[in-house]
Motif scaffolding. Structure first.
Motif, PDB file in Angstrom:
ATOM      1  N   THR A  73      -1.557  -2.680  -1.181  1.00  0.00           N
ATOM      2  CA  THR A  73      -1.481  -3.831  -2.069  1.00  0.00           C
ATOM      3  C   THR A  73      -0.069  -4.387  -2.099  1.00  0.00           C
ATOM      4  O   THR A  73       0.910  -3.656  -1.903  1.00  0.00           O
ATOM      5  N   ASP A  74       0.032  -5.680  -2.344  1.00  0.00           N
ATOM      6  CA  ASP A  74       1.330  -6.315  -2.556  1.00  0.00           C
ATOM      7  C   ASP A  74       1.728  -6.278  -4.020  1.00  0.00           C
ATOM      8  O   ASP A  74       2.911  -6.297  -4.346  1.00  0.00           O
ATOM      9  N   ASN A  75       0.730  -6.252  -4.899  1.00  0.00           N
ATOM     10  CA  ASN A  75       0.996  -6.350  -6.326  1.00  0.00           C
ATOM     11  C   ASN A  75       0.174  -5.310  -7.088  1.00  0.00           C
ATOM     12  O   ASN A  75      -0.924  -5.602  -7.552  1.00  0.00           O
ATOM     13  N   PRO A  76       0.694  -4.094  -7.221  1.00  0.00           N
ATOM     14  CA  PRO A  76      -0.041  -3.087  -7.999  1.00  0.00           C
ATOM     15  C   PRO A  76      -0.128  -3.513  -9.454  1.00  0.00           C
ATOM     16  O   PRO A  76       0.776  -4.185  -9.966  1.00  0.00           O
ATOM     17  N   PRO A  77      -1.206  -3.161 -10.143  1.00  0.00           N
ATOM     18  CA  PRO A  77      -1.359  -3.562 -11.544  1.00  0.00           C
ATOM     19  C   PRO A  77      -0.199  -3.079 -12.403  1.00  0.00           C
ATOM     20  O   PRO A  77       0.291  -1.956 -12.241  1.00  0.00           O
ATOM     21  N   GLU A  78       0.231  -3.922 -13.325  1.00  0.00           N
ATOM     22  CA  GLU A  78       1.335  -3.558 -14.198  1.00  0.00           C
ATOM     23  C   GLU A  78       0.976  -2.421 -15.152  1.00  0.00           C
ATOM     24  O   GLU A  78       1.858  -1.777 -15.713  1.00  0.00           O
ATOM     25  N   THR A  79      -0.321  -2.194 -15.343  1.00  0.00           N
ATOM     26  CA  THR A  79      -0.752  -1.129 -16.255  1.00  0.00           C
ATOM     27  C   THR A  79      -0.674   0.249 -15.619  1.00  0.00           C
ATOM     28  O   THR A  79      -0.883   1.252 -16.306  1.00  0.00           O
ATOM     29  N   LEU A  80      -0.381   0.316 -14.306  1.00  0.00           N
ATOM     30  CA  LEU A  80      -0.327   1.590 -13.601  1.00  0.00           C
ATOM     31  C   LEU A  80       1.097   1.910 -13.184  1.00  0.00           C
ATOM     32  O   LEU A  80       1.962   1.039 -13.116  1.00  0.00           O
ATOM     33  N   VAL A  81       1.323   3.172 -12.898  1.00  0.00           N
ATOM     34  CA  VAL A  81       2.623   3.625 -12.400  1.00  0.00           C
ATOM     35  C   VAL A  81       2.390   4.359 -11.086  1.00  0.00           C
ATOM     36  O   VAL A  81       1.299   4.856 -10.813  1.00  0.00           O
ATOM     37  N   GLY A  82       3.420   4.429 -10.259  1.00  0.00           N
ATOM     38  CA  GLY A  82       3.264   5.133  -8.997  1.00  0.00           C
ATOM     39  C   GLY A  82       4.431   4.875  -8.070  1.00  0.00           C
ATOM     40  O   GLY A  82       5.520   4.484  -8.495  1.00  0.00           O
ATOM     41  N   ARG A  83       4.172   5.081  -6.803  1.00  0.00           N
ATOM     42  CA  ARG A  83       5.236   4.927  -5.815  1.00  0.00           C
ATOM     43  C   ARG A  83       4.694   4.283  -4.543  1.00  0.00           C
ATOM     44  O   ARG A  83       3.547   4.473  -4.166  1.00  0.00           O
ATOM     45  N   ARG A  84       5.537   3.512  -3.905  1.00  0.00           N
ATOM     46  CA  ARG A  84       5.223   2.906  -2.607  1.00  0.00           C
ATOM     47  C   ARG A  84       5.764   3.843  -1.539  1.00  0.00           C
ATOM     48  O   ARG A  84       6.964   4.116  -1.491  1.00  0.00           O
ATOM     49  N   VAL A  85       4.887   4.331  -0.667  1.00  0.00           N
ATOM     50  CA  VAL A  85       5.302   5.344   0.301  1.00  0.00           C
ATOM     51  C   VAL A  85       5.542   4.769   1.682  1.00  0.00           C
ATOM     52  O   VAL A  85       6.182   5.412   2.521  1.00  0.00           O
ATOM     53  N   ALA A  86       5.028   3.566   1.958  1.00  0.00           N
ATOM     54  CA  ALA A  86       5.208   2.977   3.288  1.00  0.00           C
ATOM     55  C   ALA A  86       4.750   1.533   3.256  1.00  0.00           C
ATOM     56  O   ALA A  86       4.170   1.061   2.265  1.00  0.00           O
ATOM     57  N   SER A  87       5.015   0.831   4.347  1.00  0.00           N
ATOM     58  CA  SER A  87       4.458  -0.500   4.570  1.00  0.00           C
ATOM     59  C   SER A  87       3.332  -0.388   5.589  1.00  0.00           C
ATOM     60  O   SER A  87       3.431   0.386   6.550  1.00  0.00           O
ATOM     61  N   LEU A  88       2.273  -1.151   5.371  1.00  0.00           N
ATOM     62  CA  LEU A  88       1.119  -1.108   6.269  1.00  0.00           C
ATOM     63  C   LEU A  88       1.203  -2.323   7.197  1.00  0.00           C
ATOM     64  O   LEU A  88       0.795  -3.425   6.849  1.00  0.00           O
ATOM     65  N   GLN A  89       1.747  -2.097   8.398  1.00  0.00           N
ATOM     66  CA  GLN A  89       2.009  -3.194   9.314  1.00  0.00           C
ATOM     67  C   GLN A  89       0.759  -3.590  10.114  1.00  0.00           C
ATOM     68  O   GLN A  89      -0.042  -2.735  10.503  1.00  0.00           O
ATOM     69  N   TRP A  90       0.641  -4.896  10.358  1.00  0.00           N
ATOM     70  CA  TRP A  90      -0.465  -5.461  11.117  1.00  0.00           C
ATOM     71  C   TRP A  90       0.077  -6.214  12.335  1.00  0.00           C
ATOM     72  O   TRP A  90       1.216  -6.680  12.332  1.00  0.00           O
ATOM     73  N   ALA A  91      -0.767  -6.337  13.356  1.00  0.00           N
ATOM     74  CA  ALA A  91      -0.456  -7.166  14.520  1.00  0.00           C
ATOM     75  C   ALA A  91      -1.774  -7.701  15.076  1.00  0.00           C
ATOM     76  O   ALA A  91      -2.860  -7.266  14.655  1.00  0.00           O
ATOM     77  N   LEU A  92      -1.666  -8.635  15.992  1.00  0.00           N
ATOM     78  CA  LEU A  92      -2.858  -9.209  16.631  1.00  0.00           C
ATOM     79  C   LEU A  92      -3.294  -8.318  17.789  1.00  0.00           C
ATOM     80  O   LEU A  92      -2.462  -7.873  18.595  1.00  0.00           O
ATOM     81  N   TYR A  93      -4.611  -8.055  17.891  1.00  0.00           N
ATOM     82  CA  TYR A  93      -5.150  -7.189  18.939  1.00  0.00           C
ATOM     83  C   TYR A  93      -6.329  -7.863  19.648  1.00  0.00           C
ATOM     84  O   TYR A  93      -7.026  -8.709  19.061  1.00  0.00           O
ATOM     85  N   GLY A  94      -6.500  -7.452  20.901  1.00  0.00           N
ATOM     86  CA  GLY A  94      -7.658  -7.867  21.680  1.00  0.00           C
ATOM     87  C   GLY A  94      -8.084  -6.727  22.585  1.00  0.00           C
ATOM     88  O   GLY A  94      -7.493  -5.635  22.556  1.00  0.00           O
ATOM     89  N   ARG A  95      -9.094  -6.972  23.388  1.00  0.00           N
ATOM     90  CA  ARG A  95      -9.585  -5.916  24.289  1.00  0.00           C
ATOM     91  C   ARG A  95      -8.653  -5.764  25.479  1.00  0.00           C
ATOM     92  O   ARG A  95      -8.222  -6.739  26.096  1.00  0.00           O
ATOM     93  N   ARG A  96      -8.358  -4.523  25.827  1.00  0.00           N
ATOM     94  CA  ARG A  96      -7.476  -4.254  26.953  1.00  0.00           C
ATOM     95  C   ARG A  96      -8.085  -4.775  28.253  1.00  0.00           C
ATOM     96  O   ARG A  96      -7.365  -5.220  29.154  1.00  0.00           O
ATOM     97  N   SER A  97      -9.400  -4.722  28.363  1.00  0.00           N
ATOM     98  CA  SER A  97     -10.055  -5.190  29.585  1.00  0.00           C
ATOM     99  C   SER A  97      -9.846  -6.679  29.828  1.00  0.00           C
ATOM    100  O   SER A  97      -9.924  -7.144  30.966  1.00  0.00           O
ATOM    101  N   GLU A  98      -9.549  -7.440  28.773  1.00  0.00           N
ATOM    102  CA  GLU A  98      -9.308  -8.871  28.915  1.00  0.00           C
ATOM    103  C   GLU A  98      -7.839  -9.208  29.121  1.00  0.00           C
ATOM    104  O   GLU A  98      -7.506 -10.180  29.806  1.00  0.00           O
ATOM    105  N   PHE A  99      -6.952  -8.402  28.517  1.00  0.00           N
ATOM    106  CA  PHE A  99      -5.544  -8.767  28.513  1.00  0.00           C
ATOM    107  C   PHE A  99      -4.651  -7.812  29.291  1.00  0.00           C
ATOM    108  O   PHE A  99      -3.464  -8.089  29.474  1.00  0.00           O
ATOM    109  N   GLY A 100      -5.176  -6.690  29.757  1.00  0.00           N
ATOM    110  CA  GLY A 100      -4.367  -5.734  30.486  1.00  0.00           C
ATOM    111  C   GLY A 100      -3.387  -5.024  29.575  1.00  0.00           C
ATOM    112  O   GLY A 100      -3.571  -4.948  28.358  1.00  0.00           O
TER     113      GLY A 100
END
Length: 308
Positions: free
Chosen positions: A145-172
């Protein structure tokens, strides 16, 4: 009645005299005499019979001394546990997360946690909806999440990174190479997260950049999205820690940090002091930090310009 009342009655019973009780408690004889009289008056019954051999207990006195002995044992046992650090957390912890986190991220966490805390039982609730931790639908939430609820407490342990993907058979294997023209890629079929994930920046990106007619499939789970890309239904943005484990998928763009929500361990403020909740949060944080390189997509590939 106060605990000191029980201690005084037990001291009199142990020594069978007011003088002995006074010595044991570190007070004078008159104090013991006065306080014992006050206790008996409040109870409305004598606790001792006075005779030449000393103070003998009445039935009421025996009951009170027995209770005092149990209380004393409990206090001593608790003190020993604290001194020996043997106060082991136990009970049940209810954890809510989504199917993706469970299959690809939390399994090693649960294995490590069970090995360290065998007296704690785990109840795992799979849901893409945010359960109400205030109403004890769950004790702990593991969420991206980008915005955890203000009513909760906790810790951010990492960032969840994304990228664009396709099939290897099409793009090598030429990951992110300069020959991938963004305009051409936008003309291909795409898959995307469903509208209920519109708060995710990666979902908004697809909505803003890809013609709606080119988005041939929407799905409300990241696992379903991954399978769709792997089956060749279309291109799609995926979490790197999932897609990089799939040999049939290839990364088509550099990581876009703007897409990355945080991976959060969350609980209600009233629960964070609980030994079993604290134990899970600490164990999960330690294990997830080990997985941070995979979560943040740190693997070699040519960083060519990202899709505009």
């Amino acid at each position: 009645m106060a605990w000191d009342d029980f201690r005084l009655v037990k001291a009199v019973a142990d020594s069978r005299s007011l003088t002995g009780a006074a010595d044991a408690l570190g007070v004078n004889h008159s104090t013991v005499f006065r306080r014992l009289g006050e206790i008996e008056k409040r109870l409305g019954t004598p606790l001792f019979e006075r005779h030449r051999a000393g103070y003998g207990m009445t039935p009421a006195g025996e009951e009170m001394v027995a209770l005092a002995e149990r209380m004393e044992r409990d206090v001593l046992e608790f003190s020993r546990k604290l001194a020996g650090q043997t106060l082991t957390p136990s009970g049940e912890v209810r954890v809510t997360t989504n199917d993706t986190m469970l299959l690809y991220l939390l399994r090693p966490v649960f294995v490590s946690f069970r090995a360290q805390y065998p007296d704690i039982r785990l109840d795992v609730v799979i849901s893409n909806a945010a359960l109400n931790l205030s109403k004890r639908d769950a004790d702990i939430a593991v969420r991206p999440t980008d915005n955890p609820p203000e009513t909760l407490v906790g810790r951010r342990v990492a960032s969840l990174q994304w990228a664009l993907y396709g099939r290897r058979s099409e793009f090598g294997d030429a990951v992110g190479h300069a020959g991938l023209d963004p305009a051409t890629l936008y003309q291909r079929p795409w898959v995307s997260l469903g509208d209920q994930f519109s708060h995710f920046k990666v979902a908004r990106y697809v909505r803003d950049h890809v013609d709606p007619e080119r988005i041939v499939l929407k799905v409300n789970t990241v696992l379903g999205l991954t399978e769709a890309v792997e089956d060749g239904i279309g291109l799609g943005h995926l979490p790197c820690f999932i897609a990089d484990q799939r040999p049939d998928l290839v990364r088509l763009s550099p990581i876009n940090p703007d897409f990355a929500p945080g991976v959060w361990l969350l609980t209600h403020p009233d629960l964070r002091a609980s030994p079993r909740i604290r134990a899970f949060l600490d164990c999960a944080a330690a294990e997830l930090v080990k997985l941070r390189p995979a979560l943040e997509g740190e693997r070699p590939f040519r960083r060519e310009p990202a899709l505009a």
